[in-house]
Design a protein around this motif. Structure first.
Motif, PDB file in Angstrom:
ATOM      1  N   ARG A 130       1.483  -5.631  -5.875  1.00 52.53           N
ATOM      2  CA  ARG A 130       1.432  -4.235  -6.312  1.00 52.53           C
ATOM      3  C   ARG A 130       1.030  -4.157  -7.789  1.00 52.53           C
ATOM      4  N   LYS A 179      -2.614  -4.645  -8.031  1.00 56.80           N
ATOM      5  CA  LYS A 179      -3.347  -3.443  -7.629  1.00 56.80           C
ATOM      6  C   LYS A 179      -3.095  -2.264  -8.566  1.00 56.80           C
ATOM      7  N   ASN A 181       0.810  -1.216   0.000  1.00 54.96           N
ATOM      8  CA  ASN A 181       0.000   0.000   0.000  1.00 54.96           C
ATOM      9  C   ASN A 181       0.845   1.269   0.000  1.00 54.96           C
TER      10      ASN A 181
END
Length: 440
Positions: free
Chosen positions: A382, A385, A362
């Motif tokens: 990652r 996302k 995040n």
């Protein structure tokens, strides 16, 4: 006969051309000019994240669309995956085990996380991950149960050895016969397995488990979210590896270390003595030596990462020579500095690693000095996302450039180019089983 003078015509032409030249001079450059498209920024102009990428990894559609093949009505038996090591190694092995269970048409039993004194660990799968959420997300991909049927529950599973390292390990040939015979087996997935021979439904089960079904427990996720909120934004998550055991395992030599670091490394060496002479040089140039905090700081500067950057240090206990980083990058944040004493001391290896993983996937950007299990998992998640400010520092590149005698600005420019080329092509940013390359 019509006669006209050339002078007025010439004057008008000169004035017109002058006006056109003036307009061109005053107008802003076209965003489509050749220079604006082809020229890449160089060292010192922008940070590495501003470089335009040519490739990136995205999750493949064939597993994002859900189960494509219905589960068979009858199961061939039950499989428990036994996991060892640190959290991300166990996560990797468990995800592999999910794919194996679907490959063999088996019912998956919740995994066994082996207690490892080395990792200061006592927590199991259910202490880290949300079991009910996992079972729900795996519906249609593979059958998962919390408890075994009564006729099997009283038995220990038959352990099937998957530790073969010669050639490629094939589960259909080597494990399925034992599953059909004993009905309840346990396995530790082999690193040399033949994933390329998996049908898509088995690969899809692995991908679904690893990237969509594993969620931290509510308690642990709340603690991770609290930690994330406490870090000043924007921030870089840096996975720095320079612990005594790692350096000892690498068998690399580091002149100039403090007496305390040397003592800690020698205590961890046991029978692993450092390479010497030509072997030491060859080993280092192959990229086998962990980067020191000082070397890490140097590369970050070469990538134009500002010394005022907020950095979350995703690292285990016992980091050595940390001053080599903090002398340049002063805005460093850690779990121990942000969590209350009680929160931090009550945590073990797996739960601490889970926090680092959560923060890293995040973060605004992520840099790793190694390419271990956590780094592979973080980079892939990652990418899942859509976060592509991810990079692995090149130990091999650093060793090759310094061995050629490069120093100062020349070294910094060379390090910029090495890492720019890696970032442009999106190398190493995701696991190939579940992700596909896209040209930008």
């Amino acid at each position: 006969m019509v006669v006209f003078s050339v002078k007025p015509f010439f004057s008008i032409l000169v004035v017109s051309l002058s006006l056109l030249f003036l307009l061109a001079f005053l107008s802003p450059p076209s965003p489509f000019s050749l220079n604006q498209i082809s020229r890449e920024p160089s060292l010192g102009e922008v940070d590495i994240w501003s470089v335009r990428r040519l490739m990136e990894w995205r999750p493949c559609n064939w597993w994002l669309q859900g189960p494509q093949t219905a589960l068979p009505l009858e199961t061939n038996g039950y499989i428990r995956v036994d996991c060892y090591g640190g959290l991300n190694q166990m996560r990797r092995d468990f995800c592999d085990g999910v794919g194996i269970a679907r490959l063999l048409n088996a019912t998956l039993v919740l995994p066994k996380f082996e207690v490892a004194s080395y990792w200061n660990e006592t927590s199991g799968f259910a202490d880290v991950y949300d079991v009910d959420y996992f079972i729900q997300q795996m519906n249609g991909f593979v059958k998962v149960i919390k408890e075994l049927p009564p006729e099997i529950a009283s038995k220990e599973p038959v352990q099937v050895d998957c530790s073969k390292r010669k050639g490629q390990f094939d589960y259909v040939e080597s494990v399925l016969p034992s599953l059909l015979k004993h009905k309840y087996i346990s396995i530790t997935p082999a690193m040399s397995q033949r994933r390329d021979r998996y049908p898509l439904y088995a690969k899809a089960s692995l991908c679904q488990a690893c990237y969509k079904a594993l969620r931290l427990t509510r308690v642990l996720e709340m603690k991770a979210s609290k930690l994330l909120d406490a870090i000043p934004k924007p921030f870089l998550s840096l996975h720095l590896r320079f612990e005594p055991d790692m350096v000892a395992y690498s068998q690399c030599q580091y002149p100039g270390l403090s007496p305390a670091s040397i003592k800690a490394i020698e205590a961890a060496q046991v029978d692993r003595k450092p390479w010497t002479g030509d072997l030491a040089r060859i080993w280092r140039q192959r990229g086998k030596c962990p980067l020191t905090p000082n070397e890490t700081a140097l590369i970050l500067q070469a990538l134009s990462i500002s010394p005022t950057t907020n950095i979350y240090l995703a690292a285990g206990d016992g980091l050595m020579e940390i001053e080599g980083l903090t002398d340049t990058y002063t805005k460093i944040y850690t779990k121990s500095s942000l969590l209350s004493g009680e929160d931090f001391t009550s945590m073990h290896g797996n739960t601490k690693a889970a926090l680092d993983y959560y923060i890293s996937i995040n973060s605004d950007s992520y840099i790793a000095t190694y390419f271990g299990n956590m780094d592979k998992m973080v980079a892939a998640m990652r990418a899942f996302k859509g976060l592509y400010k991810t990079m692995f520092l090149s130990r091999k590149g650093f060793a090759e450039l310094t061995s050629r005698g490069l120093r100062g600005k020349e070294l910094m420019q060379a390090l910029w180019k090495v890492h720019r080329d890696e970032f442009v092509m999106g190398r190493g940013s995701a696991l190939p089983e579940c992700f596909c390359e896209f040209k930008l």
